[in-house]
Design a protein around this motif. Structure first.
Motif, PDB file in Angstrom:
ATOM      1  N   GLN A 235       0.813  -1.210   0.000  1.00 53.30           N
ATOM      2  CA  GLN A 235       0.000   0.000   0.000  1.00 53.30           C
ATOM      3  C   GLN A 235       0.855   1.272   0.000  1.00 53.30           C
ATOM      4  O   GLN A 235       0.703   2.149  -0.860  1.00 53.30           O
ATOM      5  CB  GLN A 235      -0.936  -0.007   1.217  1.00 53.30           C
ATOM      6  N   GLU A 236       1.709   1.405   0.967  1.00 54.13           N
ATOM      7  CA  GLU A 236       2.456   2.649   1.132  1.00 54.13           C
ATOM      8  C   GLU A 236       3.398   2.952  -0.033  1.00 54.13           C
ATOM      9  O   GLU A 236       3.476   4.104  -0.473  1.00 54.13           O
ATOM     10  CB  GLU A 236       3.231   2.638   2.460  1.00 54.13           C
ATOM     11  N   PRO A 237       4.125   1.956  -0.583  1.00 59.07           N
ATOM     12  CA  PRO A 237       4.968   2.278  -1.737  1.00 59.07           C
ATOM     13  C   PRO A 237       4.190   2.878  -2.911  1.00 59.07           C
ATOM     14  O   PRO A 237       4.659   3.809  -3.566  1.00 59.07           O
ATOM     15  CB  PRO A 237       5.586   0.924  -2.111  1.00 59.07           C
ATOM     16  N   GLU A 238       2.995   2.353  -3.180  1.00 59.28           N
ATOM     17  CA  GLU A 238       2.182   2.907  -4.269  1.00 59.28           C
ATOM     18  C   GLU A 238       1.703   4.313  -3.931  1.00 59.28           C
ATOM     19  O   GLU A 238       1.726   5.213  -4.782  1.00 59.28           O
ATOM     20  CB  GLU A 238       0.989   1.999  -4.562  1.00 59.28           C
ATOM     21  N   LEU A 239       1.286   4.539  -2.687  1.00 58.80           N
ATOM     22  CA  LEU A 239       0.859   5.876  -2.292  1.00 58.80           C
ATOM     23  C   LEU A 239       1.989   6.883  -2.455  1.00 58.80           C
ATOM     24  O   LEU A 239       1.768   8.030  -2.853  1.00 58.80           O
ATOM     25  CB  LEU A 239       0.371   5.870  -0.835  1.00 58.80           C
ATOM     26  N   GLN A 240       3.212   6.463  -2.149  1.00 60.40           N
ATOM     27  CA  GLN A 240       4.352   7.367  -2.270  1.00 60.40           C
ATOM     28  C   GLN A 240       4.589   7.778  -3.722  1.00 60.40           C
ATOM     29  O   GLN A 240       4.836   8.955  -4.011  1.00 60.40           O
ATOM     30  CB  GLN A 240       5.599   6.711  -1.685  1.00 60.40           C
ATOM     31  N   VAL A 241       4.491   6.828  -4.640  1.00 59.54           N
ATOM     32  CA  VAL A 241       4.674   7.143  -6.054  1.00 59.54           C
ATOM     33  C   VAL A 241       3.578   8.086  -6.536  1.00 59.54           C
ATOM     34  O   VAL A 241       3.840   9.092  -7.215  1.00 59.54           O
ATOM     35  CB  VAL A 241       4.689   5.859  -6.902  1.00 59.54           C
ATOM     36  N   LEU A 242       2.335   7.793  -6.166  1.00 59.60           N
ATOM     37  CA  LEU A 242       1.220   8.649  -6.573  1.00 59.60           C
ATOM     38  C   LEU A 242       1.365  10.041  -5.979  1.00 59.60           C
ATOM     39  O   LEU A 242       1.109  11.054  -6.645  1.00 59.60           O
ATOM     40  CB  LEU A 242      -0.109   8.022  -6.138  1.00 59.60           C
ATOM     41  N   ARG A 243       1.785  10.117  -4.731  1.00 59.07           N
ATOM     42  CA  ARG A 243       1.946  11.406  -4.039  1.00 59.07           C
ATOM     43  C   ARG A 243       2.993  12.270  -4.730  1.00 59.07           C
ATOM     44  O   ARG A 243       2.833  13.482  -4.862  1.00 59.07           O
ATOM     45  CB  ARG A 243       2.335  11.155  -2.583  1.00 59.07           C
ATOM     46  N   LYS A 244       4.052  11.661  -5.189  1.00 57.50           N
ATOM     47  CA  LYS A 244       5.130  12.424  -5.816  1.00 57.50           C
ATOM     48  C   LYS A 244       4.765  12.940  -7.210  1.00 57.50           C
ATOM     49  O   LYS A 244       5.159  14.047  -7.584  1.00 57.50           O
ATOM     50  CB  LYS A 244       6.397  11.568  -5.916  1.00 57.50           C
ATOM     51  N   GLY A 245       4.009  12.139  -7.977  1.00 54.68           N
ATOM     52  CA  GLY A 245       3.858  12.526  -9.368  1.00 54.68           C
ATOM     53  C   GLY A 245       2.493  12.533 -10.004  1.00 54.68           C
ATOM     54  O   GLY A 245       2.353  12.955 -11.160  1.00 54.68           O
ATOM     55  N   PHE A 246       1.435  12.089  -9.272  1.00 49.13           N
ATOM     56  CA  PHE A 246       0.167  11.912  -9.967  1.00 49.13           C
ATOM     57  C   PHE A 246      -1.070  12.447  -9.249  1.00 49.13           C
ATOM     58  O   PHE A 246      -2.073  12.740  -9.901  1.00 49.13           O
ATOM     59  CB  PHE A 246      -0.062  10.419 -10.258  1.00 49.13           C
ATOM     60  N   ALA A 247      -1.068  12.512  -7.917  1.00 46.86           N
ATOM     61  CA  ALA A 247      -2.334  12.746  -7.213  1.00 46.86           C
ATOM     62  C   ALA A 247      -2.127  13.444  -5.876  1.00 46.86           C
ATOM     63  O   ALA A 247      -1.038  13.413  -5.286  1.00 46.86           O
ATOM     64  CB  ALA A 247      -3.042  11.413  -6.977  1.00 46.86           C
ATOM     65  N   LYS A 248      -3.204  14.041  -5.406  1.00 49.39           N
ATOM     66  CA  LYS A 248      -3.268  14.523  -4.029  1.00 49.39           C
ATOM     67  C   LYS A 248      -3.732  13.346  -3.173  1.00 49.39           C
ATOM     68  O   LYS A 248      -4.859  12.873  -3.323  1.00 49.39           O
ATOM     69  CB  LYS A 248      -4.247  15.704  -3.908  1.00 49.39           C
ATOM     70  N   VAL A 249      -2.868  12.853  -2.314  1.00 47.98           N
ATOM     71  CA  VAL A 249      -3.167  11.676  -1.507  1.00 47.98           C
ATOM     72  C   VAL A 249      -3.650  12.128  -0.131  1.00 47.98           C
ATOM     73  O   VAL A 249      -2.920  12.789   0.607  1.00 47.98           O
ATOM     74  CB  VAL A 249      -1.924  10.767  -1.374  1.00 47.98           C
ATOM     75  N   LEU A 250      -4.891  11.767   0.192  1.00 43.04           N
ATOM     76  CA  LEU A 250      -5.509  12.184   1.452  1.00 43.04           C
ATOM     77  C   LEU A 250      -6.217  10.994   2.091  1.00 43.04           C
ATOM     78  O   LEU A 250      -6.676  10.085   1.396  1.00 43.04           O
ATOM     79  CB  LEU A 250      -6.539  13.297   1.210  1.00 43.04           C
ATOM     80  N   ASP A 251      -6.339  11.029   3.409  1.00 45.05           N
ATOM     81  CA  ASP A 251      -7.096   9.978   4.073  1.00 45.05           C
ATOM     82  C   ASP A 251      -8.590  10.290   4.026  1.00 45.05           C
ATOM     83  O   ASP A 251      -9.013  11.379   3.613  1.00 45.05           O
ATOM     84  CB  ASP A 251      -6.611   9.747   5.511  1.00 45.05           C
ATOM     85  N   PHE A 252      -9.372   9.312   4.451  1.00 44.87           N
ATOM     86  CA  PHE A 252     -10.833   9.398   4.392  1.00 44.87           C
ATOM     87  C   PHE A 252     -11.366  10.658   5.079  1.00 44.87           C
ATOM     88  O   PHE A 252     -12.149  11.417   4.506  1.00 44.87           O
ATOM     89  CB  PHE A 252     -11.413   8.134   5.041  1.00 44.87           C
ATOM     90  N   LYS A 253     -10.913  10.905   6.302  1.00 40.37           N
ATOM     91  CA  LYS A 253     -11.409  12.052   7.059  1.00 40.37           C
ATOM     92  C   LYS A 253     -11.083  13.370   6.392  1.00 40.37           C
ATOM     93  O   LYS A 253     -11.917  14.297   6.368  1.00 40.37           O
ATOM     94  CB  LYS A 253     -10.847  12.025   8.482  1.00 40.37           C
ATOM     95  N   SER A 254      -9.904  13.482   5.810  1.00 35.80           N
ATOM     96  CA  SER A 254      -9.501  14.724   5.144  1.00 35.80           C
ATOM     97  C   SER A 254     -10.337  14.978   3.898  1.00 35.80           C
ATOM     98  O   SER A 254     -10.731  16.121   3.625  1.00 35.80           O
ATOM     99  CB  SER A 254      -8.020  14.669   4.789  1.00 35.80           C
ATOM    100  N   ILE A 255     -10.616  13.912   3.138  1.00 34.60           N
ATOM    101  CA  ILE A 255     -11.448  14.084   1.948  1.00 34.60           C
ATOM    102  C   ILE A 255     -12.850  14.535   2.331  1.00 34.60           C
ATOM    103  O   ILE A 255     -13.406  15.476   1.735  1.00 34.60           O
ATOM    104  CB  ILE A 255     -11.504  12.763   1.140  1.00 34.60           C
ATOM    105  N   ILE A 256     -13.431  13.872   3.320  1.00 34.69           N
ATOM    106  CA  ILE A 256     -14.787  14.245   3.761  1.00 34.69           C
ATOM    107  C   ILE A 256     -14.815  15.690   4.232  1.00 34.69           C
ATOM    108  O   ILE A 256     -15.734  16.450   3.906  1.00 34.69           O
ATOM    109  CB  ILE A 256     -15.257  13.304   4.896  1.00 34.69           C
ATOM    110  N   GLU A 257     -13.797  16.100   4.980  1.00 47.45           N
ATOM    111  CA  GLU A 257     -13.750  17.464   5.500  1.00 47.45           C
ATOM    112  C   GLU A 257     -13.665  18.475   4.343  1.00 47.45           C
ATOM    113  O   GLU A 257     -14.340  19.508   4.383  1.00 47.45           O
ATOM    114  CB  GLU A 257     -12.547  17.635   6.426  1.00 47.45           C
TER     115      GLU A 257
END
Length: 218
Positions: free
Chosen positions: A193-215
């Protein structure tokens, strides 16, 4: 300035761990994409493709769907099923080791593309039956999003490092702002999970947890 090995390494590490793409999440421009939360991946012990963490995340994904519906944010589902005699998908797909041929096959699997019963789509919600990992490949998703007049996609579902991650990359390449749920996407092996999130965070997407998205949607 001399870009030493230490400088570039620190910059890369910071982008992987702490990077945050700079765009505002505008509720009226968002669409939620629920990736492959279908029986084959969510129903416990039914197939060798079951993702236990996807089952565990159903309550949070259900809540996210409810929030989006309440905000008139379109909810778009994707699923795998038998389409076009299986002639619409990458030719080498059946050769991949993730098919688990040694674990058997059941003709009922991936026949209906049925979304898990706790998060069933409403009659007026789009369900896209996709032929490969990414939801944009050989589907009408881009046209649908443009007709909804949406430029931001929020991604939840499974698997993080296959269908969800590929959809994020495809969305980025098509000019969409991508919001990726860090704890409403799941992998078959949690360590991936975390390795993929790191790649996405660096170059493709805004990575947020559930609570942050809802807020941010509120």
């Amino acid at each position: 300035m001399k870009y030493t090995e230490d400088i570039v390494k620190k910059a890369a590490i910071n982008a992987y761990l702490n990077g945050d793409v700079e765009f505002e999440i505008i509720t009226s421009k968002c669409a939620l994409i629920v990736i492959d939360m279908q029986d084959e991946f969510v129903k416990p012990k039914w197939t060798p493709f079951w993702v236990p963490e996807a089952t565990n995340q159903v309550p949070k994904i259900k809540k996210m769907i409810e929030v989006c519906r309440g905000k008139n944010i379109p909810v778009i589902y994707t699923a795998f099923k038998d389409t076009h005699l299986f002639k619409d998908r990458p030719k080498t797909g059946q050769l991949m080791p993730n098919r688990y041929p040694h674990l058997g096959n059941d003709p009922l699997w991936f026949n209906e593309g049925k979304i898990w019963h706790e998060i069933t789509p409403k009659e007026n919600e789009v369900v896209i039956f996709k032929p490969s990992y990414g939801a944009f490949f050989n589907t009408s998703l881009e046209t649908i999003l443009k007709n909804f007049e949406k430029d931001t996609i929020i991604i939840c579902g499974t698997l993080t490092n296959y269908c969800c991650g590929t959809t994020a990359r495809q969305g980025y390449e098509r000019g969409f702002k991508v919001v990726f749920g860090s704890d409403v996407t799941s992998t078959d092996i949690p360590e991936m999970q975390e390795p993929e999130l790191q790649v996405l965070r660096k170059g493709f997407a805004k990575v947020l947890d559930f609570k942050s998205i809802i807020e941010k949607l509120k």
